[in-house]
Design an enzyme around this catalytic site. Structure first.
Site, PDB file in Angstrom:
ATOM      1  N   LYS A 161       0.204   4.248  -0.253  1.00 24.33           N
ATOM      2  CA  LYS A 161      -0.375   5.483   0.325  1.00 24.33           C
ATOM      3  C   LYS A 161      -0.094   6.651  -0.622  1.00 24.33           C
ATOM      4  O   LYS A 161      -0.033   6.428  -1.832  1.00 24.33           O
ATOM      5  CB  LYS A 161       0.150   5.696   1.750  1.00 24.33           C
ATOM      6  CG  LYS A 161      -0.003   4.436   2.612  1.00 24.33           C
ATOM      7  CD  LYS A 161       0.214   4.630   4.072  1.00 24.33           C
ATOM      8  CE  LYS A 161       0.014   3.299   4.796  1.00 24.33           C
ATOM      9  NZ  LYS A 161       0.105   3.400   6.230  1.00 24.33           N
ATOM     10  N   HIS A 221      -9.357   1.520   5.066  1.00 26.10           N
ATOM     11  CA  HIS A 221      -8.057   1.660   5.751  1.00 26.10           C
ATOM     12  C   HIS A 221      -8.243   2.606   6.939  1.00 26.10           C
ATOM     13  O   HIS A 221      -9.041   3.542   6.875  1.00 26.10           O
ATOM     14  CB  HIS A 221      -7.009   2.205   4.775  1.00 26.10           C
ATOM     15  CG  HIS A 221      -5.627   2.118   5.335  1.00 26.10           C
ATOM     16  ND1 HIS A 221      -5.143   3.040   6.244  1.00 26.10           N
ATOM     17  CD2 HIS A 221      -4.648   1.218   5.147  1.00 26.10           C
ATOM     18  CE1 HIS A 221      -3.910   2.690   6.587  1.00 26.10           C
ATOM     19  NE2 HIS A 221      -3.585   1.592   5.947  1.00 26.10           N
ATOM     20  N   GLU A 278      -6.558   4.966   7.925  1.00 26.72           N
ATOM     21  CA  GLU A 278      -6.333   6.382   7.584  1.00 26.72           C
ATOM     22  C   GLU A 278      -7.582   6.970   6.934  1.00 26.72           C
ATOM     23  O   GLU A 278      -7.906   8.148   7.133  1.00 26.72           O
ATOM     24  CB  GLU A 278      -5.099   6.507   6.683  1.00 26.72           C
ATOM     25  CG  GLU A 278      -3.819   6.263   7.484  1.00 26.72           C
ATOM     26  CD  GLU A 278      -2.682   5.641   6.711  1.00 26.72           C
ATOM     27  OE1 GLU A 278      -2.693   5.684   5.461  1.00 26.72           O
ATOM     28  OE2 GLU A 278      -1.764   5.090   7.352  1.00 26.72           O
ATOM     29  N   GLY A 311       3.096   2.360  10.663  1.00 29.22           N
ATOM     30  CA  GLY A 311       4.065   3.420  10.441  1.00 29.22           C
ATOM     31  C   GLY A 311       4.826   3.818  11.692  1.00 29.22           C
ATOM     32  O   GLY A 311       5.474   4.857  11.735  1.00 29.22           O
ATOM     33  N   SER A 319       3.891  -2.098  10.161  1.00 31.80           N
ATOM     34  CA  SER A 319       5.352  -2.198  10.295  1.00 31.80           C
ATOM     35  C   SER A 319       5.900  -3.566   9.865  1.00 31.80           C
ATOM     36  O   SER A 319       6.874  -4.057  10.443  1.00 31.80           O
ATOM     37  CB  SER A 319       5.802  -1.840  11.716  1.00 31.80           C
ATOM     38  OG  SER A 319       5.427  -0.499  12.023  1.00 31.80           O
ATOM     39  N   ASN A 335       0.896  -1.174   0.000  1.00 29.05           N
ATOM     40  CA  ASN A 335       0.000   0.000   0.000  1.00 29.05           C
ATOM     41  C   ASN A 335       0.923   1.209   0.000  1.00 29.05           C
ATOM     42  O   ASN A 335       1.492   1.542   1.036  1.00 29.05           O
ATOM     43  CB  ASN A 335      -0.896  -0.035   1.246  1.00 29.05           C
ATOM     44  CG  ASN A 335      -1.712   1.237   1.388  1.00 29.05           C
ATOM     45  OD1 ASN A 335      -1.779   2.050   0.462  1.00 29.05           O
ATOM     46  ND2 ASN A 335      -2.322   1.423   2.549  1.00 29.05           N
ATOM     47  N   GLU A 348      -5.049  -4.623  10.774  1.00 27.81           N
ATOM     48  CA  GLU A 348      -3.983  -3.638  10.958  1.00 27.81           C
ATOM     49  C   GLU A 348      -4.203  -2.877  12.262  1.00 27.81           C
ATOM     50  O   GLU A 348      -5.001  -1.924  12.308  1.00 27.81           O
ATOM     51  CB  GLU A 348      -3.985  -2.630   9.795  1.00 27.81           C
ATOM     52  CG  GLU A 348      -3.750  -3.251   8.436  1.00 27.81           C
ATOM     53  CD  GLU A 348      -3.182  -2.236   7.452  1.00 27.81           C
ATOM     54  OE1 GLU A 348      -2.170  -2.554   6.812  1.00 27.81           O
ATOM     55  OE2 GLU A 348      -3.723  -1.127   7.326  1.00 27.81           O
TER      56      GLU A 348
HETATM   57  O1  LIG Z   1      -1.032   0.902   6.840  1.00 31.95           O
HETATM   58  C1  LIG Z   1      -0.300   0.011   6.470  1.00 31.95           C
HETATM   59  C2  LIG Z   1      -0.586  -0.734   5.235  1.00 31.95           C
HETATM   60  O2  LIG Z   1      -1.881  -0.482   4.788  1.00 31.95           O
HETATM   61  C3  LIG Z   1       0.933  -0.347   7.213  1.00 31.95           C
HETATM   62  O3  LIG Z   1       1.852   0.644   7.006  1.00 31.95           O
HETATM   63  P1  LIG Z   1       3.389   0.391   7.470  1.00 31.95           P
HETATM   64  O4  LIG Z   1       3.787  -0.922   6.858  1.00 31.95           O
HETATM   65  O5  LIG Z   1       4.146   1.556   6.904  1.00 31.95           O
HETATM   66  O6  LIG Z   1       3.370   0.332   8.957  1.00 31.95           O
END
Ligand SMILES: O=C(CO)COP(=O)(O)O
Length: 253
Positions: free
Chosen positions: A11, A95, A97, A173, A213, A9, A167
């Site tokens: 982003k 997601h 976010e 992150g 992560s 992903n 997640e």
């Molecule tokens: O939100 C994520 C994948 O959708 C996870 O992000 P990270 O792998 O950067 O922690």
């Protein structure tokens, strides 16, 4: 045996040029699609070119969001019809976010999941708890509620074809990965919930990814868990070398 599904992903990262460089560096290197599903979920402007460039390779292209309507007065939105016509095959929905920053509700996520199936797209549905919820021992209840609301009204076959991404928000992150036991415990619960909500066959078939992560150094341990069938990866999916290590790990599980 469920096939592992490894999805990057990106982003809101990369330029068009960088996206193309990534595709050129990976499209001939990913394992065969019969061994592991390798997906990159990219920003909308890159999708058409990425689908064209990956045609015939085992690297598949996904979107990171979409609207649930087919068309209309929804300025700035992208519809499932548009994605399907481009040749996009997966879409990340709900997601954390999107839920936190763009205030997407469980009801909206559910409409999007239906829209994905109605247009032949495979949804990757994200669920996960905040740190406060984990500390208050609400993880299982929260995730269970998100899963049931996202899958409401789907057929048993559609539920079996859904990819669920667990997640934990506190692990996204942050460099703070859930331990493989913590991650598996929740994925096992999700499978149980799917079994009660649909049936045993759907629970056996549904793929459940872990995200938060994930990186080449911890992916093997996570994927070796009984109820983890893949990973949804942010930061570590941005570099071609790192992404290739992740999909290679999926091949071995
Ligand atoms: O939100 C994520 C994948 O959708 C996870 O992000 P990270 O792998 O950067 O922690």
């Amino acid at each position: 045996m469920r096939k592992q599904v490894i999805a990057g992903n990106w982003k809101m990262n990369k330029t068009h040029t960088e996206a193309n460089e990534f595709v050129q560096a990976t499209k001939h290197e990913v394992p065969s699609a019969s061994e592991v599903e390798s997906i990159v979920c990219a920003p909308f402007p890159f999708l058409q070119k990425m689908v064209e460039e990956t045609n015939g390779s085992s690297l598949k292209v996904g979107a990171q969001n979409m609207h649930f309507e087919e068309s209309g007065a929804f300025t700035g939105e992208v519809s499932p019809v548009m994605l399907k016509e481009l040749g996009v095959t997966y879409v990340v929905l709900g997601h954390s976010e999107r839920r936190e920053i763009f205030e997407e509700t469980d009801e909206v996520v559910n409409k999007k999941v239906h829209a994905a199936f109605n247009h032949g797209l495979t949804p990757i549905v994200c669920v996960g708890e905040t740190l406060e919820q984990r500390e208050a021992d609400q993880t299982m209840d929260h995730v269970e509620s998100q899963v049931k609301k996202a899958l409401e009204g789907l057929t048993v076959e559609q539920i079996a074809d859904t990819i669920i991404a667990y997640e934990p928000i506190w692990a996204i992150g942050t460099g703070r990965t859930a331990t493989s036991e913590q991650a598996n415990e929740v994925c096992t619960h999700i499978r149980k919930v799917v079994g009660e909500f649909a049936n045993t066959e759907a629970a056996e078939a549904v793929r459940i990814q872990y995200g938060g992560s994930v990186k080449p150094a911890n992916v093997d341990e996570l994927l070796s868990q009984s109820d983890i069938d893949g990973a949804l990866v942010g930061g570590a999916s941005l570099e071609a070398d790192s992404f290739l290590k992740l999909v290679e790990a999926g091949k071995h599980e």
